[in-house]
Design a protein around this motif. Structure first.
Motif, PDB file in Angstrom:
ATOM      1  N   MET A  18       1.300   6.554   7.436  1.00  0.00           N
ATOM      2  CA  MET A  18       1.242   6.306   5.987  1.00  0.00           C
ATOM      3  C   MET A  18       1.251   4.819   5.678  1.00  0.00           C
ATOM      4  SD  MET A  18       3.558   9.153   4.043  1.00  0.00           S
ATOM      5  CE  MET A  18       5.042   8.817   4.959  1.00  0.00           C
ATOM      6  N   SER A  22      -1.943   2.823   4.116  1.00  0.00           N
ATOM      7  CA  SER A  22      -1.777   2.151   2.819  1.00  0.00           C
ATOM      8  C   SER A  22      -2.090   0.664   2.932  1.00  0.00           C
ATOM      9  CB  SER A  22      -0.373   2.377   2.276  1.00  0.00           C
ATOM     10  OG  SER A  22       0.589   1.777   3.108  1.00  0.00           O
ATOM     11  N   TYR A  23      -1.782   0.051   4.071  1.00  0.00           N
ATOM     12  CA  TYR A  23      -2.141  -1.347   4.268  1.00  0.00           C
ATOM     13  C   TYR A  23      -3.652  -1.525   4.316  1.00  0.00           C
ATOM     14  CZ  TYR A  23      -2.947  -5.783   6.598  1.00  0.00           C
ATOM     15  OH  TYR A  23      -3.413  -7.030   6.912  1.00  0.00           O
ATOM     16  N   THR A  25      -6.007   0.450   3.104  1.00  0.00           N
ATOM     17  CA  THR A  25      -6.688   0.785   1.853  1.00  0.00           C
ATOM     18  C   THR A  25      -6.344  -0.168   0.722  1.00  0.00           C
ATOM     19  OG1 THR A  25      -4.944   2.367   1.269  1.00  0.00           O
ATOM     20  CG2 THR A  25      -6.893   3.221   2.415  1.00  0.00           C
ATOM     21  N   SER A  26      -5.167  -0.787   0.770  1.00  0.00           N
ATOM     22  CA  SER A  26      -4.797  -1.685  -0.327  1.00  0.00           C
ATOM     23  C   SER A  26      -5.382  -3.073  -0.162  1.00  0.00           C
ATOM     24  CB  SER A  26      -3.280  -1.784  -0.443  1.00  0.00           C
ATOM     25  OG  SER A  26      -2.744  -2.471   0.659  1.00  0.00           O
ATOM     26  N   ILE A  32       2.244  -4.612   0.061  1.00  0.00           N
ATOM     27  CA  ILE A  32       2.406  -3.218   0.463  1.00  0.00           C
ATOM     28  C   ILE A  32       3.870  -2.788   0.420  1.00  0.00           C
ATOM     29  CG2 ILE A  32       0.345  -3.217   1.886  1.00  0.00           C
ATOM     30  CD1 ILE A  32       2.237  -3.311   4.322  1.00  0.00           C
ATOM     31  N   TYR A  35       4.460   0.651  -1.073  1.00  0.00           N
ATOM     32  CA  TYR A  35       4.025   1.714  -0.178  1.00  0.00           C
ATOM     33  C   TYR A  35       5.035   1.937   0.948  1.00  0.00           C
ATOM     34  CZ  TYR A  35      -0.376   0.792  -2.565  1.00  0.00           C
ATOM     35  OH  TYR A  35      -1.324   0.599  -3.510  1.00  0.00           O
TER      36      TYR A  35
END
Length: 120
Positions: A18, A22-23, A25-26, A32, A35
């Motif tokens: 996760m 998230s890293y 995609t962000s 982050i 997240y």
């Protein structure tokens, strides 16, 4: 608290995945930290037997993910800007790893208390 009991199951690998997703995609330019907090909360909800177990599981997942993210960021910076800027970046990456670790552990403890509040 047994360390093997804290890392068994799928909570730690799911937390690592996760955080890394998230890293990616962000983008590298945004923070982050939210997240990581959210992933720590989810790990704390999944590992809700003991508060120290939740904190250790989210801390391990956050530490592994933060090191992998730092290695990836360092490699991209080294290829893009060269060795001078990459060497300058090492000190900030160690601070980021410490911040991510603290936020992940706090998320694990929050997840434990959330799971106890909703009765899981």
């Amino acid at each position: 608290m047994d360390l093997n009991n804290a890392i068994k199951g799928k909570a730690v690998p799911l937390g690592i995945i996760m955080i890394i997703i998230s890293y990616l995609t962000s983008g590298a330019s945004s923070s982050i930290v939210p997240y990581i907090l959210f992933a720590g909360i989810l790990i704390g909800i999944m590992r809700n037997d003991d508060m120290t177990e939740s904190a250790v599981a989210s801390g391990i997942a956050t530490l592994v993910a933060a090191v992998l993210i730092s290695i990836f960021s360092f490699a991209v910076t080294y290829m893009s800007y060269g060795a001078v800027y990459a060497n300058y970046m090492i000190s900030s990456l160690t601070i980021y790893i410490i911040i991510y670790l603290v936020v992940g552990i706090v998320g694990g403890v929050l997840g434990y208390f959330i799971s106890k509040e909703i009765g899981l």
